[in-house]
Structures are given as C-alpha cells and as structure tokens.
Design an enzyme around this catalytic site. Structure first.
Site, PDB file in Angstrom:
ATOM      1  N   THR A 236       2.291 -10.815  -5.818  1.00  0.00           N
ATOM      2  CA  THR A 236       1.587  -9.921  -6.751  1.00  0.00           C
ATOM      3  C   THR A 236       2.480  -8.727  -7.075  1.00  0.00           C
ATOM      4  O   THR A 236       3.210  -8.245  -6.199  1.00  0.00           O
ATOM      5  CB  THR A 236       0.273  -9.435  -6.094  1.00  0.00           C
ATOM      6  OG1 THR A 236      -0.553 -10.572  -5.865  1.00  0.00           O
ATOM      7  CG2 THR A 236      -0.481  -8.454  -6.980  1.00  0.00           C
TER       8      THR A 236
ATOM      9  N   THR B 161       7.221  -6.985 -10.259  1.00  0.00           N
ATOM     10  CA  THR B 161       8.477  -7.741 -10.107  1.00  0.00           C
ATOM     11  C   THR B 161       8.171  -9.241 -10.064  1.00  0.00           C
ATOM     12  O   THR B 161       8.813 -10.047 -10.757  1.00  0.00           O
ATOM     13  CB  THR B 161       9.225  -7.293  -8.823  1.00  0.00           C
ATOM     14  OG1 THR B 161       9.227  -5.864  -8.765  1.00  0.00           O
ATOM     15  CG2 THR B 161      10.659  -7.806  -8.813  1.00  0.00           C
TER      16      THR B 161
ATOM     17  N   GLY C   7       1.291  -1.866  -2.244  1.00  0.00           N
ATOM     18  CA  GLY C   7       1.198  -0.899  -3.339  1.00  0.00           C
ATOM     19  C   GLY C   7       0.253  -1.396  -4.430  1.00  0.00           C
ATOM     20  O   GLY C   7      -0.458  -0.618  -5.062  1.00  0.00           O
TER      21      GLY C   7
ATOM     22  N   GLU D   9      -1.515 -11.570   0.529  1.00  0.00           N
ATOM     23  CA  GLU D   9      -0.050 -11.737   0.559  1.00  0.00           C
ATOM     24  C   GLU D   9       0.428 -12.050   1.975  1.00  0.00           C
ATOM     25  O   GLU D   9       1.293 -12.905   2.173  1.00  0.00           O
ATOM     26  CB  GLU D   9       0.640 -10.465   0.052  1.00  0.00           C
ATOM     27  CG  GLU D   9       0.473 -10.267  -1.441  1.00  0.00           C
ATOM     28  CD  GLU D   9       1.005  -8.929  -1.922  1.00  0.00           C
ATOM     29  OE1 GLU D   9       1.418  -8.863  -3.084  1.00  0.00           O
ATOM     30  OE2 GLU D   9       0.980  -7.951  -1.161  1.00  0.00           O
TER      31      GLU D   9
ATOM     32  N   LYS E  72      14.462  -0.023  -3.560  1.00  0.00           N
ATOM     33  CA  LYS E  72      13.479  -0.283  -2.495  1.00  0.00           C
ATOM     34  C   LYS E  72      14.113  -0.610  -1.142  1.00  0.00           C
ATOM     35  O   LYS E  72      13.404  -0.799  -0.169  1.00  0.00           O
ATOM     36  CB  LYS E  72      12.553  -1.402  -2.932  1.00  0.00           C
ATOM     37  CG  LYS E  72      11.649  -0.961  -4.079  1.00  0.00           C
ATOM     38  CD  LYS E  72      10.783  -2.066  -4.513  1.00  0.00           C
ATOM     39  CE  LYS E  72       9.724  -1.589  -5.485  1.00  0.00           C
ATOM     40  NZ  LYS E  72       8.998  -2.713  -6.057  1.00  0.00           N
TER      41      LYS E  72
HETATM   42  C1  5RP Z   1       1.182  -5.811  -3.936  1.00  0.00           C
HETATM   43  C2  5RP Z   1       2.538  -5.699  -3.375  1.00  0.00           C
HETATM   44  C3  5RP Z   1       3.672  -5.674  -4.344  1.00  0.00           C
HETATM   45  O1  5RP Z   1       4.487  -6.759  -4.077  1.00  0.00           O
HETATM   46  C4  5RP Z   1       4.416  -4.397  -4.177  1.00  0.00           C
HETATM   47  O2  5RP Z   1       3.516  -3.327  -4.384  1.00  0.00           O
HETATM   48  C5  5RP Z   1       5.584  -4.296  -5.153  1.00  0.00           C
HETATM   49  O3  5RP Z   1       5.112  -4.262  -6.454  1.00  0.00           O
HETATM   50  P1  5RP Z   1       6.051  -4.021  -7.705  1.00  0.00           P
HETATM   51  O4  5RP Z   1       6.911  -5.238  -7.839  1.00  0.00           O
HETATM   52  O5  5RP Z   1       5.103  -3.832  -8.852  1.00  0.00           O
HETATM   53  O6  5RP Z   1       6.858  -2.778  -7.433  1.00  0.00           O
HETATM   54  O7  5RP Z   1       2.745  -5.633  -2.192  1.00  0.00           O
HETATM   55  O8  5RP Z   1       0.209  -5.745  -2.930  1.00  0.00           O
END
Ligand code: 5RP
Length: 218
Positions: A26, A29, A95, A102, A120
């Site tokens: 999710t 990215t 996030g 997940e 990151k």
């Molecule tokens: C969702 C997640 C996402 O993988 C994480 O927040 C990264 O998101 P993004 O690719 O939008 O930065 O853990 O629960």
C-alpha cells in the site's frame, strides 16, 4: 522524488514471474508497481494478487490484476513500501495506515521486496511509529505508551480497514527494534505496530545515481 519512487517500484516488478501469487503493498510508491504489474497482466502475465488494503484492492481492480484473499496462500513475492529503512533492513511502516494487513502479508511471503526512494534510508529511526489500537479505551493504551517514553497522537479522522484507530508515536530513539516490537504488541489494546523486524528480504532504493539493491543477509 516521484521519479525515484517510480524507478524503484518498476525495478521491483522484475521479481514477478508467471504463475506467482503476488502480495501488493500500500502507498504511493507501491502504486507504481501495481500499475506496472497491471500492464504486464494485459500483456499476458498470469499472476494472482493479494491486496494489503482496500485502497490497493481498488487500484489492483482498476489495473486488471486478479485478486485472491490471503487465506492459506503462500505468497511468492510481495512488493511494498516503507516509511523508513534502517541499516539492518528493519522498517517503519504504517504511514498509510495499512500496517496490520501489510505485516500479515509480509509474514506469509517467501520474498518481501521493499521499494523506497533514497530519503527513506536512515541510520536510526525518526519517523513517528504508527500503532494500531482498538477504539475501546484507546486513551488507556496511549497512557501506557507515554509511560514507555512515546508521545502518541491520535490520527484524526482515520479508521483503519480493520475498524481501529492509529496512534502516531514520537520517540527520542528506538535502540532495539525487535524488543520494542514485541513490547508494544504485549500492551492490551494494541493490535499491531509499524516496526517490521527481519521481514524485508530485498530493498530496492531509487537514488539519483540509479537503482541500488540492498539484500538481507539473514
Ligand atoms: C502504508 C505503508 C506505506 O508502505 C508507507 O507509508 C510508504 O508509503 P509511500 O510509498 O506513500 O511513502 O506502510 O501502511
């Protein structure tokens, strides 16, 4: 930054082969990977996806990726994002609020591939740690988290796909991610926390100099 995210996500799709069961993470990215896998399916690739959130379920449906529920499936490969990755390939996730599904999908995956841009990758975690808690008595859980040195903040107006709240927890440092993960999950009312320890097999990093692959040596 979007280009780096996209490059990492597209690279990760090279791990997806015909006949596989593929976990679909999710976030913004992973979205690029889902779109790319959708194109691969249109070009004749046969896979079945397992979505880690309702948002991903919708994206996968739009991309034409056939989905199956998690159930008893062994997952060949999962592509997911992360909020931060440390030097031991431990992760902070959640996030986007999908940490529980997940983590369940990651724990059933033979290969967990994390896609991130270079911002990151950190030497020590600083991203507020998402903790999913049941609605009942959530303030009592927040009080316990404060006693452990966290500063929890309710994610306003957000309910997880599992009907729970998220507390985003600031901290000064997380010395031992494995111990912290276990400790947090032992608090009654905590459903899951965003520390992912020893779950990532490969991290695909989009950098300005190109794709960098970091593999777990566990
Ligand atoms: C969702 C997640 C996402 O993988 C994480 O927040 C990264 O998101 P993004 O690719 O939008 O930065 O853990 O629960």
């Amino acid at each position: 930054m979007e280009e780096l995210k996209k490059a990492a996500a597209h690279h990760a799709t090279s791990y997806v082969k015909d006949g596989m069961i593929v976990g679909l993470g999710t976030g913004s990215t992973t979205k690029y990977a889902i779109e790319k896998i959708g194109e691969m399916v249109k070009d004749g690739l046969h896979i079945k996806g397992i979505a880690t959130s309702r948002e991903t379920e919708k994206l996968a449906n739009e991309a034409g990726i056939p989905l199956v529920p998690l159930n008893e499936h062994d997952i060949d490969v999962t592509i997911d994002g992360a909020d931060q990755v440390d030097g031991k390939l431990n992760l902070i996730k959640g996030g986007g609020g999908a940490l529980l599904r997940e983590k369940m999908v990651a724990s059933c995956s033979m290969k967990e591939i994390i896609v991130v841009d270079e911002s990151k990758i950190v030497s020590s975690f600083s991203f507020p740690l998402p903790v999913e808690v049941v609605k009942f008595g959530w303030e009592s859980v927040a009080k316990k988290l404060r006693a452990f040195g966290f500063t929890p903040k309710l994610r306003e107006g957000f309910i997880t796909d599992n009907g729970n709240y998220i507390l985003d927890c600031k901290y000064t440092s997380i010395e031992n991610a494995e111990e912290m993960e276990t400790m947090l999950n032992s608090i009654p009312g905590v459903v899951e926390n965003g520390l992912f320890v020893k779950l990532a097999d490969v991290v695909v990093v989009g950098t300005k100099g190109g794709i960098k692959i970091i593999k777990s040596n566990l």
